[in-house]
Design a protein around this motif. Sequence first.
Motif, PDB file in Angstrom:
ATOM      1  N   ALA A  75      88.991  64.517  45.377  1.00  0.00           N
ATOM      2  CA  ALA A  75      89.129  63.158  44.750  1.00  0.00           C
ATOM      3  C   ALA A  75      88.604  62.726  43.692  1.00  0.00           C
ATOM      4  O   ALA A  75      89.158  61.846  42.862  1.00  0.00           O
ATOM      5  CB  ALA A  75      88.721  62.150  46.199  1.00  0.00           C
ATOM      6  N   GLN A  76      87.327  63.151  43.469  1.00  0.00           N
ATOM      7  CA  GLN A  76      86.588  63.011  42.114  1.00  0.00           C
ATOM      8  C   GLN A  76      87.518  63.552  41.038  1.00  0.00           C
ATOM      9  O   GLN A  76      87.527  63.073  40.119  1.00  0.00           O
ATOM     10  CB  GLN A  76      85.247  63.505  42.338  1.00  0.00           C
TER      11      GLN A  76
ATOM     12  N   TYR B 269      91.440  58.424  34.942  1.00  0.00           N
ATOM     13  CA  TYR B 269      90.551  57.814  33.784  1.00  0.00           C
ATOM     14  C   TYR B 269      90.715  58.332  32.558  1.00  0.00           C
ATOM     15  O   TYR B 269      90.787  57.728  31.514  1.00  0.00           O
ATOM     16  CB  TYR B 269      88.952  57.935  34.138  1.00  0.00           C
TER      17      TYR B 269
ATOM     18  N   VAL C 100      91.135  50.705  35.132  1.00  0.00           N
ATOM     19  CA  VAL C 100      91.477  51.117  36.761  1.00  0.00           C
ATOM     20  C   VAL C 100      90.342  51.034  37.745  1.00  0.00           C
ATOM     21  O   VAL C 100      89.237  51.494  37.364  1.00  0.00           O
ATOM     22  CB  VAL C 100      92.109  52.601  36.216  1.00  0.00           C
ATOM     23  N   SER C 101      90.532  50.541  38.788  1.00  0.00           N
ATOM     24  CA  SER C 101      89.813  50.479  40.064  1.00  0.00           C
ATOM     25  C   SER C 101      90.693  50.408  41.160  1.00  0.00           C
ATOM     26  O   SER C 101      91.680  50.822  41.369  1.00  0.00           O
ATOM     27  CB  SER C 101      88.958  49.201  39.865  1.00  0.00           C
ATOM     28  N   ASN C 102      89.867  50.165  42.249  1.00  0.00           N
ATOM     29  CA  ASN C 102      90.399  50.300  43.742  1.00  0.00           C
ATOM     30  C   ASN C 102      91.286  51.561  43.922  1.00  0.00           C
ATOM     31  O   ASN C 102      92.157  51.456  44.589  1.00  0.00           O
ATOM     32  CB  ASN C 102      91.378  49.127  43.823  1.00  0.00           C
ATOM     33  N   VAL C 103      90.655  52.764  43.564  1.00  0.00           N
ATOM     34  CA  VAL C 103      91.515  53.950  43.668  1.00  0.00           C
ATOM     35  C   VAL C 103      91.239  54.551  44.835  1.00  0.00           C
ATOM     36  O   VAL C 103      90.335  54.638  45.582  1.00  0.00           O
ATOM     37  CB  VAL C 103      90.729  55.111  42.769  1.00  0.00           C
ATOM     38  N   VAL C 104      92.277  54.802  45.644  1.00  0.00           N
ATOM     39  CA  VAL C 104      92.581  55.168  47.169  1.00  0.00           C
ATOM     40  C   VAL C 104      93.347  56.664  47.106  1.00  0.00           C
ATOM     41  O   VAL C 104      94.470  56.722  46.573  1.00  0.00           O
ATOM     42  CB  VAL C 104      93.223  54.146  47.950  1.00  0.00           C
TER      43      VAL C 104
ATOM     44  N   ASP D  34      94.811  60.051  49.026  1.00  0.00           N
ATOM     45  CA  ASP D  34      95.158  60.669  50.284  1.00  0.00           C
ATOM     46  C   ASP D  34      96.014  62.025  49.882  1.00  0.00           C
ATOM     47  O   ASP D  34      96.758  62.157  49.071  1.00  0.00           O
ATOM     48  CB  ASP D  34      96.299  59.904  50.836  1.00  0.00           C
TER      49      ASP D  34
ATOM     50  N   ARG E 112      97.018  55.416  44.917  1.00  0.00           N
ATOM     51  CA  ARG E 112      97.112  53.971  44.800  1.00  0.00           C
ATOM     52  C   ARG E 112      96.001  53.297  43.896  1.00  0.00           C
ATOM     53  O   ARG E 112      94.663  53.573  44.314  1.00  0.00           O
ATOM     54  CB  ARG E 112      97.356  53.170  45.903  1.00  0.00           C
TER      55      ARG E 112
ATOM     56  N   VAL F  49      94.572  50.208  41.135  1.00  0.00           N
ATOM     57  CA  VAL F  49      94.885  48.658  40.291  1.00  0.00           C
ATOM     58  C   VAL F  49      94.400  48.871  38.890  1.00  0.00           C
ATOM     59  O   VAL F  49      93.885  49.469  38.335  1.00  0.00           O
ATOM     60  CB  VAL F  49      93.873  47.644  41.019  1.00  0.00           C
ATOM     61  N   LEU F  50      95.387  48.017  38.126  1.00  0.00           N
ATOM     62  CA  LEU F  50      95.259  48.194  36.786  1.00  0.00           C
ATOM     63  C   LEU F  50      94.976  46.672  36.018  1.00  0.00           C
ATOM     64  O   LEU F  50      95.712  45.681  36.503  1.00  0.00           O
ATOM     65  CB  LEU F  50      96.382  48.791  36.093  1.00  0.00           C
TER      66      LEU F  50
ATOM     67  N   GLN G  37      99.610  47.633  39.676  1.00  0.00           N
ATOM     68  CA  GLN G  37      99.117  48.891  40.494  1.00  0.00           C
ATOM     69  C   GLN G  37      99.795  50.062  39.966  1.00  0.00           C
ATOM     70  O   GLN G  37     100.809  49.816  39.423  1.00  0.00           O
ATOM     71  CB  GLN G  37      99.703  48.715  42.292  1.00  0.00           C
TER      72      GLN G  37
ATOM     73  N   HIS H  73     100.942  53.540  41.466  1.00  0.00           N
ATOM     74  CA  HIS H  73     101.218  54.341  42.513  1.00  0.00           C
ATOM     75  C   HIS H  73     101.964  55.837  41.830  1.00  0.00           C
ATOM     76  O   HIS H  73     102.463  56.138  41.270  1.00  0.00           O
ATOM     77  CB  HIS H  73     102.684  53.740  43.101  1.00  0.00           C
TER      78      HIS H  73
END
Lengths: 161, 161, 161
Positions: free
Chosen positions: C17-18, C25, C81-85, C87, C98, C100-101, C120, C122
């Motif tokens: 994930a990192q 980024y 860019v934040s709120n990175v999810v 899967d 997903r 947020v921008l 966002q 995607h």
Amino acid sequence: MTTSALSSRELTELVEAQKVERVLYDYAYYLDMNQPDDLAALFTSDCYVAYGPDFGAEGRDAYRKTLDGIGTFFTATSHHVSNVVVDFDEEMRSATVRSVLYAWHQYTKEGKPDGHFFGQYHDVLVRDDEHGWRFTRRELRAAGVVDFHVKKQIPIGRASA
Amino acid sequence: MTTSALSSRELTELVEAQKVERVLYDYAYYLDMNQPDDLAALFTSDCYVAYGPDFGAEGRDAYRKTLDGIGTFFTATSHHVSNVVVDFDEEMRSATVRSVLYAWHQYTKEGKPDGHFFGQYHDVLVRDDEHGWRFTRRELRAAGVVDFHVKKQIPIGRASA
Amino acid sequence: MTTSALSSRELTELVEAQKVERVLYDYAYYLDMNQPDDLAALFTSDCYVAYGPDFGAEGRDAYRKTLDGIGTFFTATSHHVSNVVVDFDEEMRSATVRSVLYAWHQYTKEGKPDGHFFGQYHDVLVRDDEHGWRFTRRELRAAGVVDFHVKKQIPIGRASA
């Protein structure tokens, strides 16, 4: 630094911190998508939520009611959460979380300028085997606002000089 | 992908990267809370800090002096740090870090419009057993500013065409 | 919670994930630095990119062409860019992401007000041993815009009431 310096506690905290962060991000997502039932499901039944000194709720049912009408009040919102810091208790059953929020709000009311919120979330989340991590306490504090509809804020407590 | 593909180095980097990120977030927090002594404690005694081509400090004591007066210059600030990328040296004693900043500033001076800063932090942090990770070098570069009080910026170096 | 609760799968997901986040980024970094060749290298040759309902590209070569001219169209941009999810699929060969921008744009054209984008990303990324993680699909959806040059957006799909 050798591997042996890595405790299982540190690794467990990393794994759980990622899950905690995800709850914060899902909250922002459901808010921007206007999915109030999904939002409320991120909270415990006995949660405490404070959006301002005179604006909050005790318990998930009361919190859910505060969300009524946001679908018609805003045409759009965008919540950007960063600077997330997570601290766990000894048993890793609760997490104290500090984060930073920049939120943009577009109002339905014609001519009303966009509202900007700059501040901090101060949260406590608890974990159970059935639901994973959920908010039991969420408090929003303001560094400052621009053209925002809520007039009284909980201040971040910036030192005055 | 099997477990054996996971090296202890990778896990150690994850754990330490989280600690490094926290220093960046604590910096933003102390800045917004106007706690200059806590801010200065995040730096090594021989640190180098550059906020602009003509605005910086060598050494923690000199850096601490640049923070005098921010308590009365701003009524509020809000620093949002994201896009954090961390690279470690071989011995994991130093970390090179790039991040992105959006900062909002509300000035004390009446009628002065809010200042917006968009840019990048370029940092080097070092680790010792007593203090953990601290900034030994912090440089702020601007993509651009709007109504910002510091007139000359260190540019990010955007290619011109 | 004991150590044994930590599966190697969970640790592998953290590590990967990192790496996935870093691609997001780096994308933002290369965009703000105006390095279109580096940007294009983050995509697979058969990628699909959509910036709007009428604005996108199929394949890396076509995508690269859409980047021509951004160097003269903007004097500056800043992508947060934040709120990175993240899967992963079962085999950890693909990741659905997903985020947020908030993006700020300063136009070259005189008198044109700065453009703000809130929305966002995607994404789908795939991994191979040669290139690591790369975008195979990137779609940008808008919560809303202010003074933005692209007039038609892919909406985030906010529930209407």
